[in-house]
Design an enzyme around this catalytic site. Structure first.
Site, PDB file in Angstrom:
ATOM      1  N   TYR A 151       0.866  -1.181   0.000  1.00 20.35           N
ATOM      2  CA  TYR A 151       0.000   0.000   0.000  1.00 20.35           C
ATOM      3  C   TYR A 151       0.899   1.227   0.000  1.00 20.35           C
ATOM      4  CZ  TYR A 151      -3.407   3.505   1.549  1.00 20.35           C
ATOM      5  OH  TYR A 151      -4.196   4.623   1.650  1.00 20.35           O
ATOM      6  N   ASP A 254       9.501   2.773   0.093  1.00 25.71           N
ATOM      7  CA  ASP A 254       8.435   3.445   0.822  1.00 25.71           C
ATOM      8  C   ASP A 254       8.657   3.121   2.299  1.00 25.71           C
ATOM      9  OD1 ASP A 254       6.148   4.138   2.178  1.00 25.71           O
ATOM     10  OD2 ASP A 254       4.795   3.578   0.548  1.00 25.71           O
ATOM     11  N   LYS A 282       4.340   8.941   9.081  1.00 23.23           N
ATOM     12  CA  LYS A 282       4.044   8.318  10.388  1.00 23.23           C
ATOM     13  C   LYS A 282       5.000   8.679  11.528  1.00 23.23           C
ATOM     14  CE  LYS A 282       1.377   4.594   8.265  1.00 23.23           C
ATOM     15  NZ  LYS A 282      -0.046   4.762   8.483  1.00 23.23           N
TER      16      LYS A 282
HETATM   17  C1  PLP Z   1       3.736   1.993   3.351  1.00 23.24           C
HETATM   18  C2  PLP Z   1       2.769   3.134   3.272  1.00 23.24           C
HETATM   19  N1  PLP Z   1       2.932   4.067   2.324  1.00 23.24           N
HETATM   20  C3  PLP Z   1       2.103   5.115   2.210  1.00 23.24           C
HETATM   21  C4  PLP Z   1       1.048   5.260   3.072  1.00 23.24           C
HETATM   22  C5  PLP Z   1       0.142   6.447   2.935  1.00 23.24           C
HETATM   23  O1  PLP Z   1       0.406   7.331   3.967  1.00 23.24           O
HETATM   24  P1  PLP Z   1      -0.701   8.406   4.427  1.00 23.24           P
HETATM   25  O2  PLP Z   1      -1.808   7.624   5.075  1.00 23.24           O
HETATM   26  O3  PLP Z   1       0.041   9.294   5.379  1.00 23.24           O
HETATM   27  O4  PLP Z   1      -1.143   9.124   3.201  1.00 23.24           O
HETATM   28  C6  PLP Z   1       0.838   4.318   4.071  1.00 23.24           C
HETATM   29  C7  PLP Z   1      -0.281   4.459   5.018  1.00 23.24           C
HETATM   30  O5  PLP Z   1      -0.550   3.624   5.836  1.00 23.24           O
HETATM   31  C8  PLP Z   1       1.712   3.212   4.176  1.00 23.24           C
HETATM   32  O6  PLP Z   1       1.548   2.262   5.090  1.00 23.24           O
END
Ligand code: PLP
Length: 472
Positions: A151, A254, A282
């Site tokens: 994700y 990511d 986060k």
């Molecule tokens: C690995 C990863 N990338 C991107 C995101 C997206 O981040 P945001 O919710 O701050 O837009 C998340 C959200 O949980 C994530 O777990």
């Protein structure tokens, strides 16, 4: 609102009322599709350290931590104090550079080995969009490879094959063709993506062999934390580094979950592989909304010279930067102490969960690293696996029904982890020895209760993992 089949109507009586009121004006009662999928009628009252309370008066040890940002627990005093002081000094937003930019930039690049230059953003979704655009601009190529079950946020460009319903016959054979994760996403965005299987070298080698000249980057969670928690097999991240380099593509990590969590320098520090670009959110803000992306000076030069567009009214606002400065200062100065708690308690809870399930005769796999992990309960017909290596294996192995039962049995004993069967567990630096002991005691009781309930009513798993309302 539906009654929780395992907790009944009365358990969340106040929460149900409030949720109904919220739902009259807020679509679905929650402002994130990810929150809606939890299917639990719980409204929040307040949090403190490793605990939180719902409005029905139940207290929980928290292993979800706001989907991960609360690395120091709820209401981290130093961070909150730093934000208040910064607002008093600067206000909240100016859109001019100020000292905070320099301070956070210096701390960030000192802590993260692969980041020479960075930019701030407001969410992980934005940071990832920016990273992919940068990779396309740098290489002059159109396609990004993502992993099935990953994700990277909810943008049209990335919300593909995140949790495809591979039980449906037409989706069952693995295919690099991406599956949209929502209605309303134009098909054309899918044409700029290819899907590989995490930990499966061959699936990626095939994509490079067929599309090598078109691939701008491989975008990957270095530890795949959105299908439970799936660790890279030995050598897999090194393989990603080599194959991207040999085809002239970039490697994007990511690190929205792993960044400032597996170590101050994230997965790239802890696992020793340096990508070209990485994205963060986060833990960077410990609960305040901030994100970032950064990488090698050479690649980020395209941002520095404004050849690639990235912006946002709220990027690098005072609140976000003051929080990040406090977080990174804390991580730099108390590194050993903080990671001793995160790693030590993380391992203890993992070990305790394994023991509790084994003692009760529940087959499961508990896997993770440092402060993040997941427990996969085996369905009656689950394959004999010793670990989960990708989304498909998670699918084939996991019983949602048993996960639900364990989740509610723990909840009634004051331990909260996310009720969605693929959402990971987090631990914070605020968790204590007594939290760990209470959690493991609860796990022993809950596992016995679940085992007993399975004798009375065997596991019945739904025939589909598709999220309600999402057409695939
Ligand atoms: C690995 C990863 N990338 C991107 C995101 C997206 O981040 P945001 O919710 O701050 O837009 C998340 C959200 O949980 C994530 O777990």
């Amino acid at each position: 609102m539906s009654t929780d089949r395992l907790l009944g109507d009365a358990y969340f009586a106040q929460s149900r009322q409030l949720f109904e009121r919220i739902s009259r004006t807020i679509a679905g009662g929650e402002s994130s599709y990810a929150r809606l999928k939890k299917g639990l009628e719980l409204c929040f009252d307040h949090g403190e350290g490793s605990h939180f309370w719902d409005i029905d008066g139940h207290e929980y040890i928290d292993y979800s931590l706001g989907y991960g940002p609360l690395i120091f627990g709820h209401k981290p005093k130093r961070v909150i104090q730093a934000v208040i002081e910064a607002i008093e000094r600067y206000g909240t937003i100016s859109t001019f550079p100020y000292e905070l930019d320099a301070e956070v930039g210096e701390l960030f690049t000192e802590l993260v080995p692969g980041v020479d230059l960075l930019r701030f953003a407001n969410s992980g979704t934005e940071a990832t969009m920016a990273a992919a655009r940068l990779a396309r601009a740098y290489t002059g190529r159109p396609k990004i490879v993502q992993m099935e079950g990953a994700y990277h946020g909810w943008a049209d460009t990335h919300l593909w094959s995140s949790h495809p319903d591979v039980w449906r016959p037409q989706l069952r054979p693995y295919s690099p063709r991406p599956i949209p994760g929502s209605r309303g996403i134009p098909e054309v965005y899918g044409e700029a993506l290819l899907i590989a299987q995490y930990n499966d070298r061959e699936s990626l080698e095939r994509l490079f062999a067929e599309h090598g000249n078109e691939i701008a980057a491989v975008l990957v969670e270095p530890v795949q934390c959105n299908s439970g928690v799936i660790l890279p097999e030995p050598g897999y991240l090194e393989f990603l580094r080599e194959i991207t380099r040999s085809y002239g593509a970039l490697l994007i990590f990511d690190e929205v979950i792993t960044g400032f969590r597996l170590a101050p320098g994230g997965a790239q520090e802890r696992l020793g592989v340096i990508p070209d670009i990485a994205t963060y959110a986060k833990a960077l803000g410990a609960g305040f909304p901030i994100a970032a992306f950064g990488g090698s000076r050479e690649v980020m030069q395209l941002e520095a010279t404004n050849q690639v567009m990235h912006g946002g009214t709220y990027t690098a606002n005072v609140v976000a930067l003051a929080a990040a400065r406090a977080v990174l200062t804390e991580m730099k100065t108390r590194r050993d102490e903080l990671w001793a708690v995160l790693n030590g308690f993380g391992e203890r809870v993992r070990e305790g969960l394994r023991e509790a399930c084994e003692a009760a005769g529940l087959r499961c796999i508990v896997q993770g690293i440092g402060p993040v992990w997941h427990i996969f309960f085996a369905k009656p017909d689950a394959p004999a696996l010793d670990r989960i290596r990708n989304y498909r294996e998670a699918h084939a192995y996991t019983s949602i029904d048993i996960y639900d039962r364990f989740n509610r049995a723990m909840l009634r004993r004051g331990v909260y982890f996310h009720p969605y069967h693929l959402e990971r567990w987090f631990i914070s630096t605020a968790h204590s020895e007594s939290d760990v002991q209470a959690t493991l005691q609860a796990a022993h009781e809950a596992a016995l209760e679940v085992a007993q309930s399975l004798r009375e009513q065997p596991a019945a798993d739904p025939a589909s993992l598709a999220m309600p309302g999402i057409a695939q």
